[in-house]
Design a protein around this motif. Structure first.
Motif, mmCIF file in Angstrom:
data_model
loop_
_atom_site.group_PDB
_atom_site.id
_atom_site.type_symbol
_atom_site.label_atom_id
_atom_site.label_comp_id
_atom_site.label_asym_id
_atom_site.label_seq_id
_atom_site.Cartn_x
_atom_site.Cartn_y
_atom_site.Cartn_z
ATOM 1 N N SER A 160 9.092 -24.487 -11.085
ATOM 2 C CA SER A 160 8.249 -23.653 -10.241
ATOM 3 C C SER A 160 7.356 -22.774 -11.104
ATOM 4 N N VAL A 210 11.879 -26.799 2.159
ATOM 5 C CA VAL A 210 11.934 -28.196 2.589
ATOM 6 C C VAL A 210 12.194 -28.297 4.101
ATOM 7 N N GLY A 211 12.783 -27.246 4.656
ATOM 8 C CA GLY A 211 13.052 -27.234 6.093
ATOM 9 C C GLY A 211 11.791 -27.267 6.942
ATOM 10 N N ARG A 236 14.835 -17.549 5.381
ATOM 11 C CA ARG A 236 16.038 -16.781 5.071
ATOM 12 C C ARG A 236 15.791 -15.267 4.927
ATOM 13 N N SER A 237 14.794 -14.881 4.151
ATOM 14 C CA SER A 237 14.566 -13.445 3.928
ATOM 15 C C SER A 237 14.107 -12.762 5.217
ATOM 16 N N HIS A 294 10.838 -17.078 3.225
ATOM 17 C CA HIS A 294 12.156 -17.650 2.947
ATOM 18 C C HIS A 294 12.677 -17.016 1.658
ATOM 19 N N TRP A 295 11.999 -17.292 0.543
ATOM 20 C CA TRP A 295 12.317 -16.627 -0.710
ATOM 21 C C TRP A 295 11.683 -15.241 -0.670
ATOM 22 N N LEU A 296 12.465 -14.247 -1.041
ATOM 23 C CA LEU A 296 11.975 -12.872 -0.952
ATOM 24 C C LEU A 296 10.766 -12.636 -1.853
ATOM 25 N N THR A 307 16.204 -23.651 12.523
ATOM 26 C CA THR A 307 15.323 -23.106 13.558
ATOM 27 C C THR A 307 14.616 -24.180 14.376
ATOM 28 N N GLU A 308 14.941 -25.435 14.148
ATOM 29 C CA GLU A 308 14.197 -26.506 14.829
ATOM 30 C C GLU A 308 14.257 -26.345 16.356
ATOM 31 N N VAL A 327 16.936 -33.920 7.297
ATOM 32 C CA VAL A 327 16.580 -32.939 6.275
ATOM 33 C C VAL A 327 16.708 -33.577 4.902
ATOM 34 N N MET A 329 6.078 -24.023 -4.073
ATOM 35 C CA MET A 329 6.886 -25.007 -3.338
ATOM 36 C C MET A 329 7.290 -24.424 -1.967
ATOM 37 N N TYR A 330 7.065 -25.146 -0.905
ATOM 38 C CA TYR A 330 7.455 -24.596 0.405
ATOM 39 C C TYR A 330 8.885 -24.990 0.753
HETATM 40 C C1 B12 Z 1 17.987 -26.143 -2.044
HETATM 41 C C2 B12 Z 1 17.610 -24.750 -2.552
HETATM 42 C C3 B12 Z 1 16.528 -24.652 -3.436
HETATM 43 C C4 B12 Z 1 15.613 -25.820 -3.750
HETATM 44 C C5 B12 Z 1 14.511 -25.726 -2.675
HETATM 45 C C6 B12 Z 1 13.828 -26.985 -2.286
HETATM 46 C C7 B12 Z 1 12.849 -26.632 -1.177
HETATM 47 N N1 B12 Z 1 11.593 -27.001 -1.357
HETATM 48 O O1 B12 Z 1 13.177 -26.010 -0.195
HETATM 49 C C8 B12 Z 1 15.130 -25.417 -5.173
HETATM 50 C C9 B12 Z 1 16.164 -25.853 -6.171
HETATM 51 C C10 B12 Z 1 13.760 -25.946 -5.584
HETATM 52 C C11 B12 Z 1 15.150 -23.890 -5.005
HETATM 53 C C12 B12 Z 1 14.288 -23.041 -5.644
HETATM 54 C C13 B12 Z 1 14.344 -21.645 -5.566
HETATM 55 N N2 B12 Z 1 15.302 -20.937 -4.915
HETATM 56 CO CO1 B12 Z 1 16.627 -21.764 -3.726
HETATM 57 N N3 B12 Z 1 18.046 -22.396 -2.609
HETATM 58 C C14 B12 Z 1 18.354 -23.594 -2.162
HETATM 59 C C15 B12 Z 1 19.624 -23.525 -1.279
HETATM 60 C C16 B12 Z 1 20.810 -23.987 -2.120
HETATM 61 C C17 B12 Z 1 19.558 -24.341 0.028
HETATM 62 C C18 B12 Z 1 18.283 -24.131 0.856
HETATM 63 C C19 B12 Z 1 18.100 -25.291 1.819
HETATM 64 O O2 B12 Z 1 17.764 -26.382 1.417
HETATM 65 N N4 B12 Z 1 18.304 -25.060 3.116
HETATM 66 C C20 B12 Z 1 18.222 -26.114 4.123
HETATM 67 C C21 B12 Z 1 16.785 -26.400 4.550
HETATM 68 C C22 B12 Z 1 16.669 -27.591 5.452
HETATM 69 O O3 B12 Z 1 16.331 -25.314 5.288
HETATM 70 P P1 B12 Z 1 15.203 -24.351 4.835
HETATM 71 O O4 B12 Z 1 14.318 -24.970 3.815
HETATM 72 O O5 B12 Z 1 15.841 -23.059 4.528
HETATM 73 O O6 B12 Z 1 14.312 -24.196 6.187
HETATM 74 C C23 B12 Z 1 14.889 -23.834 7.439
HETATM 75 C C24 B12 Z 1 15.011 -22.329 7.704
HETATM 76 O O7 B12 Z 1 15.085 -21.513 6.530
HETATM 77 C C25 B12 Z 1 13.835 -21.975 8.552
HETATM 78 N N5 B12 Z 1 12.539 -21.674 7.966
HETATM 79 C C26 B12 Z 1 12.118 -21.702 6.693
HETATM 80 N N6 B12 Z 1 10.816 -21.350 6.629
HETATM 81 C C27 B12 Z 1 10.399 -21.123 7.892
HETATM 82 C C28 B12 Z 1 9.146 -20.729 8.400
HETATM 83 C C29 B12 Z 1 9.009 -20.558 9.777
HETATM 84 C C30 B12 Z 1 7.684 -20.117 10.340
HETATM 85 C C31 B12 Z 1 10.118 -20.775 10.644
HETATM 86 C C32 B12 Z 1 9.980 -20.591 12.099
HETATM 87 C C33 B12 Z 1 11.361 -21.163 10.123
HETATM 88 C C34 B12 Z 1 11.481 -21.330 8.759
HETATM 89 O O8 B12 Z 1 13.713 -23.158 9.331
HETATM 90 C C35 B12 Z 1 13.897 -24.300 8.501
HETATM 91 C C36 B12 Z 1 14.422 -25.436 9.340
HETATM 92 O O9 B12 Z 1 15.572 -25.095 10.030
HETATM 93 C C37 B12 Z 1 19.671 -21.989 -0.965
HETATM 94 C C38 B12 Z 1 21.070 -21.415 -0.769
HETATM 95 C C39 B12 Z 1 21.629 -21.772 0.601
HETATM 96 N N7 B12 Z 1 22.842 -22.225 0.619
HETATM 97 O O10 B12 Z 1 20.950 -21.633 1.626
HETATM 98 C C40 B12 Z 1 18.962 -21.382 -2.191
HETATM 99 C C41 B12 Z 1 18.172 -20.074 -2.025
HETATM 100 C C42 B12 Z 1 17.390 -20.151 -0.718
HETATM 101 N N8 B12 Z 1 17.207 -20.077 -3.157
HETATM 102 C C43 B12 Z 1 16.991 -18.918 -3.671
HETATM 103 C C44 B12 Z 1 16.075 -18.628 -4.738
HETATM 104 C C45 B12 Z 1 16.054 -17.226 -5.273
HETATM 105 C C46 B12 Z 1 15.218 -19.614 -5.255
HETATM 106 C C47 B12 Z 1 14.107 -19.426 -6.314
HETATM 107 C C48 B12 Z 1 13.187 -18.224 -6.024
HETATM 108 C C49 B12 Z 1 14.816 -19.315 -7.687
HETATM 109 C C50 B12 Z 1 13.911 -18.980 -8.840
HETATM 110 N N9 B12 Z 1 13.970 -17.754 -9.295
HETATM 111 O O11 B12 Z 1 13.176 -19.819 -9.287
HETATM 112 C C51 B12 Z 1 13.348 -20.764 -6.246
HETATM 113 C C52 B12 Z 1 12.025 -20.720 -5.453
HETATM 114 C C53 B12 Z 1 11.299 -22.057 -5.500
HETATM 115 C C54 B12 Z 1 9.857 -22.037 -5.116
HETATM 116 N N10 B12 Z 1 9.452 -21.615 -3.953
HETATM 117 O O12 B12 Z 1 9.041 -22.436 -5.886
HETATM 118 C C55 B12 Z 1 17.796 -17.858 -2.963
HETATM 119 C C56 B12 Z 1 16.906 -17.044 -2.014
HETATM 120 C C57 B12 Z 1 17.234 -15.577 -2.020
HETATM 121 C C58 B12 Z 1 16.116 -14.813 -1.357
HETATM 122 N N11 B12 Z 1 16.386 -14.212 -0.204
HETATM 123 O O13 B12 Z 1 15.020 -14.788 -1.821
HETATM 124 C C59 B12 Z 1 18.918 -18.712 -2.255
HETATM 125 C C60 B12 Z 1 19.434 -18.108 -0.947
HETATM 126 C C61 B12 Z 1 20.080 -18.898 -3.262
HETATM 127 C C62 B12 Z 1 20.757 -17.588 -3.589
HETATM 128 N N12 B12 Z 1 21.843 -17.254 -2.915
HETATM 129 O O14 B12 Z 1 20.299 -16.880 -4.430
HETATM 130 N N13 B12 Z 1 16.090 -23.540 -4.102
#
Ligand code: B12
Length: 214
Positions: A36, A45-46, A124-125, A95-97, A148-149, A197, A42-43
């Motif tokens: 990154s 993946v959800g 998440r955030s 999502h990421w703070l 949130t789907e 997913v 990177m957005y």
């Molecule tokens: C897989 C993962 C990654 C993957 C992400 C791949 C991707 N493109 O999403 C990788 C390894 C790349 C990654 C990177 C990072 N990650 Co990460 N990651 C995770 C992990 C393990 C799972 C997240 C996941 O896949 N969830 C499932 C998917 C399907 O859901 P989702 O993407 O969250 O989307 C859903 C909801 O969040 C929501 N949603 C999301 N966005 C939006 C927007 C709208 C409008 C709506 C309505 C809903 C919505 O709806 C979606 C569908 O249901 C979590 C920990 C955890 N157990 O949750 C940490 C976590 C989210 N990551 C974290 C961090 C800090 C990072 C990094 C910033 C680390 C760094 N310093 O580099 C980077 C940021 C990357 C970037 N943006 O460039 C922290 C976030 C803490 C915070 N509050 O900020 C977590 C919680 C881990 C932790 N405990 O520290 N990560």
């Protein structure tokens, strides 16, 4: 009913700082193993499963990676781009703070350009800080949770049909008088079998040219 000529939801991914090309930014820690940049382009993946689920339920959705576009083209004008988008709802991930600045600046920009559209924040955030976020005049809705789907489908249905937002699960929103409503976090699925997913089919499908996109 689906209107093929309009978007129901545009999902936008902001850079961590808006606009990082003009403002000095403090470089944050980036994990060694994560490919990154400081702009975190990177957005979540959800967004793919969210968009795919909504499209399966007759809503037109588009994902726009504004952060990537800004990063890859120094002349890309996000304000001009957003002005050309037309949608009932603009969804921004916080999502990421690290995106706190970028997501809020983008929300403010969208509300200024499209005052009649709904500005939705999710991720998440925002789930943690929903009560703080909803106080901003340019934030209309926060959808909480990491699944949130289905709540988002309920939201788009309510907005399309003119129904009350009272029954939309996991939603934080504002009534016309500005009072804040926090609907219960009642949507917590036992499993994720109802979604794919990530849903790469959504990303790879050809886009119909008729939708209003820049
Ligand atoms: C897989 C993962 C990654 C993957 C992400 C791949 C991707 N493109 O999403 C990788 C390894 C790349 C990654 C990177 C990072 N990650 Co990460 N990651 C995770 C992990 C393990 C799972 C997240 C996941 O896949 N969830 C499932 C998917 C399907 O859901 P989702 O993407 O969250 O989307 C859903 C909801 O969040 C929501 N949603 C999301 N966005 C939006 C927007 C709208 C409008 C709506 C309505 C809903 C919505 O709806 C979606 C569908 O249901 C979590 C920990 C955890 N157990 O949750 C940490 C976590 C989210 N990551 C974290 C961090 C800090 C990072 C990094 C910033 C680390 C760094 N310093 O580099 C980077 C940021 C990357 C970037 N943006 O460039 C922290 C976030 C803490 C915070 N509050 O900020 C977590 C919680 C881990 C932790 N405990 O520290 N990560």
């Amino acid at each position: 009913m689906r209107n093929p000529f309009s978007l129901d939801l545009v999902l936008l991914h902001a850079p961590s700082v808006f606009d990082f090309r003009e403002r000095a930014m403090l470089q944050g820690p980036v994990a060694d193993v994560i490919p990154s940049t400081d702009e975190f382009e990177m957005y979540p993946v959800g967004l793919t499963s969210l968009a795919a689920y909504l499209e399966r339920n007759s809503y037109n959705v588009r994902i726009v990676n504004l952060a990537y576009r800004m990063l890859s083209d120094a002349h890309f004008d996000p304000e001009r781009y957003v002005t050309r988008l037309a949608s009932r709802v603009f969804g921004i991930d916080l999502h990421w703070l690290a995106h706190a600045n970028g997501a809020l600046a983008l929300a403010e920009l969208i509300k200024r350009i499209h005052p009649d559209a709904q500005v939705l924040i999710g991720g998440r955030s925002s789930t943690y800080y929903h009560e703080e976020l909803i106080r901003y005049p340019f934030v209309d809705l926060v959808l909480r949770g990491d699944s949130t789907e289905e709540p988002c489908r309920q939201l788009l249905h309510a907005l399309r049909s003119g129904a009350s937002l009272d029954t939309v699960e996991n939603l934080t929103w504002k009534r016309g008088d500005g009072s804040v409503v926090v609907n219960p976090t009642s949507f917590v699925p036992d499993n994720l079998d109802y979604v794919d997913v990530p849903d790469y089919r959504y990303i790879l499908q050809p886009r119909p040219a008729r939708l209003p996109v820049a």
